[in-house]
Design an enzyme around this catalytic site. Structure first.
Site, PDB file in Angstrom:
ATOM      1  N   HIS A  97       0.561  -0.916   0.249  1.00  0.00           N
ATOM      2  CA  HIS A  97      -0.178  -0.421   0.403  1.00  0.00           C
ATOM      3  C   HIS A  97       0.648   1.030  -0.171  1.00  0.00           C
ATOM      4  O   HIS A  97       0.536   2.492   0.228  1.00  0.00           O
ATOM      5  CB  HIS A  97      -0.804  -0.149   0.836  1.00  0.00           C
ATOM      6  CG  HIS A  97      -2.605   0.325   0.512  1.00  0.00           C
ATOM      7  ND1 HIS A  97      -3.366   0.292   1.990  1.00  0.00           N
ATOM      8  CD2 HIS A  97      -2.758   1.385   0.196  1.00  0.00           C
ATOM      9  CE1 HIS A  97      -4.275   1.086   0.833  1.00  0.00           C
ATOM     10  NE2 HIS A  97      -3.998   1.978  -0.194  1.00  0.00           N
ATOM     11  N   ASP A 124      -9.169  -0.314   4.115  1.00  0.00           N
ATOM     12  CA  ASP A 124      -8.216  -1.306   5.053  1.00  0.00           C
ATOM     13  C   ASP A 124      -8.839  -1.316   5.946  1.00  0.00           C
ATOM     14  O   ASP A 124      -9.718  -0.576   6.964  1.00  0.00           O
ATOM     15  CB  ASP A 124      -7.775   0.238   4.401  1.00  0.00           C
ATOM     16  CG  ASP A 124      -6.056  -0.258   4.557  1.00  0.00           C
ATOM     17  OD1 ASP A 124      -6.097  -0.863   5.610  1.00  0.00           O
ATOM     18  OD2 ASP A 124      -4.726  -0.146   4.497  1.00  0.00           O
ATOM     19  N   HIS A 126      -6.570  -0.440   7.771  1.00  0.00           N
ATOM     20  CA  HIS A 126      -5.891   0.108   8.896  1.00  0.00           C
ATOM     21  C   HIS A 126      -6.036   1.331   8.371  1.00  0.00           C
ATOM     22  O   HIS A 126      -5.971   1.526   7.031  1.00  0.00           O
ATOM     23  CB  HIS A 126      -4.043  -0.230   8.422  1.00  0.00           C
ATOM     24  CG  HIS A 126      -4.002  -1.947   8.922  1.00  0.00           C
ATOM     25  ND1 HIS A 126      -3.762  -2.653   7.995  1.00  0.00           N
ATOM     26  CD2 HIS A 126      -3.839  -2.239  10.239  1.00  0.00           C
ATOM     27  CE1 HIS A 126      -4.038  -4.158   8.851  1.00  0.00           C
ATOM     28  NE2 HIS A 126      -3.502  -3.712   9.558  1.00  0.00           N
ATOM     29  N   ASP A 128      -2.937   3.542   8.428  1.00  0.00           N
ATOM     30  CA  ASP A 128      -2.159   4.408   7.552  1.00  0.00           C
ATOM     31  C   ASP A 128      -1.447   5.354   8.043  1.00  0.00           C
ATOM     32  O   ASP A 128      -1.006   5.748   6.405  1.00  0.00           O
ATOM     33  CB  ASP A 128      -1.983   3.531   6.497  1.00  0.00           C
ATOM     34  CG  ASP A 128      -2.035   2.273   5.733  1.00  0.00           C
ATOM     35  OD1 ASP A 128      -2.093   1.511   7.282  1.00  0.00           O
ATOM     36  OD2 ASP A 128      -2.112   1.904   4.699  1.00  0.00           O
ATOM     37  N   HIS A 141       3.943   0.189   3.853  1.00  0.00           N
ATOM     38  CA  HIS A 141       2.808   1.156   3.994  1.00  0.00           C
ATOM     39  C   HIS A 141       1.644   1.093   4.935  1.00  0.00           C
ATOM     40  O   HIS A 141       1.064   1.132   4.730  1.00  0.00           O
ATOM     41  CB  HIS A 141       2.754  -1.036   3.547  1.00  0.00           C
ATOM     42  CG  HIS A 141       3.255  -1.710   4.123  1.00  0.00           C
ATOM     43  ND1 HIS A 141       2.342  -2.649   4.421  1.00  0.00           N
ATOM     44  CD2 HIS A 141       2.917  -1.642   6.235  1.00  0.00           C
ATOM     45  CE1 HIS A 141       2.438  -3.841   5.736  1.00  0.00           C
ATOM     46  NE2 HIS A 141       2.764  -2.702   6.592  1.00  0.00           N
ATOM     47  N   ASP A 227      -7.502  -1.556  -0.114  1.00  0.00           N
ATOM     48  CA  ASP A 227      -6.851  -2.872   0.086  1.00  0.00           C
ATOM     49  C   ASP A 227      -7.230  -3.682   0.958  1.00  0.00           C
ATOM     50  O   ASP A 227      -7.738  -4.121   1.105  1.00  0.00           O
ATOM     51  CB  ASP A 227      -6.132  -2.427   1.400  1.00  0.00           C
ATOM     52  CG  ASP A 227      -4.794  -3.117   2.866  1.00  0.00           C
ATOM     53  OD1 ASP A 227      -4.627  -4.328   1.860  1.00  0.00           O
ATOM     54  OD2 ASP A 227      -4.093  -2.617   3.127  1.00  0.00           O
ATOM     55  N   ASP A 229      -6.956  -5.873   2.963  1.00  0.00           N
ATOM     56  CA  ASP A 229      -7.261  -6.609   4.421  1.00  0.00           C
ATOM     57  C   ASP A 229      -7.942  -5.919   4.770  1.00  0.00           C
ATOM     58  O   ASP A 229      -8.404  -6.213   5.961  1.00  0.00           O
ATOM     59  CB  ASP A 229      -5.920  -6.562   5.012  1.00  0.00           C
ATOM     60  CG  ASP A 229      -5.444  -5.197   5.141  1.00  0.00           C
ATOM     61  OD1 ASP A 229      -6.397  -4.295   5.614  1.00  0.00           O
ATOM     62  OD2 ASP A 229      -3.616  -4.968   5.660  1.00  0.00           O
ATOM     63  N   GLU A 272      -1.840  -5.357  -1.932  1.00  0.00           N
ATOM     64  CA  GLU A 272      -1.669  -5.969  -0.276  1.00  0.00           C
ATOM     65  C   GLU A 272      -2.168  -7.435  -0.960  1.00  0.00           C
ATOM     66  O   GLU A 272      -2.577  -8.235  -0.433  1.00  0.00           O
ATOM     67  CB  GLU A 272      -1.456  -5.273   0.572  1.00  0.00           C
ATOM     68  CG  GLU A 272      -1.467  -3.585   0.981  1.00  0.00           C
ATOM     69  CD  GLU A 272      -0.359  -4.064   1.525  1.00  0.00           C
ATOM     70  OE1 GLU A 272       0.519  -5.273   1.931  1.00  0.00           O
ATOM     71  OE2 GLU A 272       1.026  -3.007   2.082  1.00  0.00           O
TER      72      GLU A 272
END
Length: 302
Positions: A97, A124, A126, A128, A141, A227, A229, A272
């Site tokens: 990412h 996402d 997260h 980030d 990332h 992303d 995830d 990702e």
């Protein structure tokens, strides 16, 4: 319909786990080009960009692999900028990412030139928003948002023509459920709009997306930074930093379909995907399904 430009960036220099560099070819194997052509789009596969290998070193001054991250993002920036100049829709296939720094910086520059409003939808687990000063790992990332907001290392800011490629109001996070302690304070200080999983649990994906998209108009360019995830690892096991409790398959499909309904999708990151951790390429195949929905696939003609 605009032409879609597939851009592969096979690197994991910003990640904590090896394998994301195989993501672009996993998407190709899953049939991303053929699926989009099946919906009537012209698709050009630009192949994979070239960049330095992952040196797999320890962080230097809180940043891991900074020279390599800069080089890969420069390549991404140029490729995305070229696609936009040709009036194409760039679909960046990562890779990790950190590559969003280059892609969104190029999109932001184009939007400024065309006097369009940029809206970034960040899907996402997260946020980030880490920096060299607060990152527990130094993995970049986990820092692209900070860089895009103008708070990253000097080599990664200012590419769009302004120090900050985007402002906080232009960014909406969806699906967040893993935030480092110092990131929580940074999110509050920056005034970021975060629709975490509690918000989705309480209000549902439909109301969440209505909030996200309420002021999108004909002068808006939507960039989706996806992303994998963001999804629950039970559905998408092929990611390096999976976190339990993500949106369901149907919730994510609704999210994508509501974005498509605006008609304002102008660019996309899909990042990702880690085939080394996947099960029979399931995560890439899932990504292709969601990409199709983003580009207008639906059960009925709407």
């Amino acid at each position: 319909m605009k032409c879609i430009s597939l851009i592969g960036a096979p690197t994991d220099v910003g990640a904590s786990v090896r394998g994301a560099g195989m993501g672009p070819d996993a998407l190709r194997v899953a049939g991303v080009a053929e699926a989009l052509r099946g919906h009537g789009y012209d698709v050009i596969d630009r192949g994979n960009l070239a960049g330095p290998p992952n040196p797999w070193q320890q962080p230097q001054q809180g940043l891991r692999h900074l020279p390599e991250v800069v080089a890969w993002n420069r390549a991404v920036f140029e490729a995305v900028a070229t696609s936009l100049a040709l009036d194409q829709v760039p679909l960046l296939m990562g890779g990790d990412h950190c590559l969003a720094i280059g892609s969104i910086s190029a999109v932001a520059r184009q939007c400024r030139q065309e006097r369009k409003n940029l809206r970034v939808v960040w899907l996402d687990a997260h946020t980030d928003v880490n920096t060299a000063a607060i990152s527990p790992s130094g993995n970049m990332h986990g820092m692209p948002v900070s860089c895009l907001l103008g708070h990253g290392p000097e080599d990664l800011v200012g590419w769009s023509g302004e120090r900050a490629a985007i402002v906080a109001d232009a960014l909406d996070f969806i699906g967040i459920r893993s935030v480092d302690a110092d990131e929580k304070l940074a999110i509050r200080q920056l005034g970021l709009q975060v629709f975490d999983m509690r918000h989705i649990d309480e209000h549902g994906m439909r109301n969440t997306m209505t909030e996200v998209l309420q002021d999108v108009d004909e002068d808006t360019h939507i960039h989706v930074s996806f992303d994998l995830d963001c999804l629950d690892p039970l559905d998408a096991p092929g990611v390096g930093t999976g976190v339990r409790g993500g949106p369901t398959y149907r919730e994510m499909q609704l999210c994508m379909e509501m974005i498509a309904d605006t008609g304002r999708l102008g660019s996309l990151d899909v990042v990702e995907i880690n085939p080394a951790l996947d099960v029979r390429n399931r995560t890439a195949e899932l990504a292709v399904e969601f990409i199709q929905s983003l580009f207008g696939a639906s059960t009925l003609a709407r």
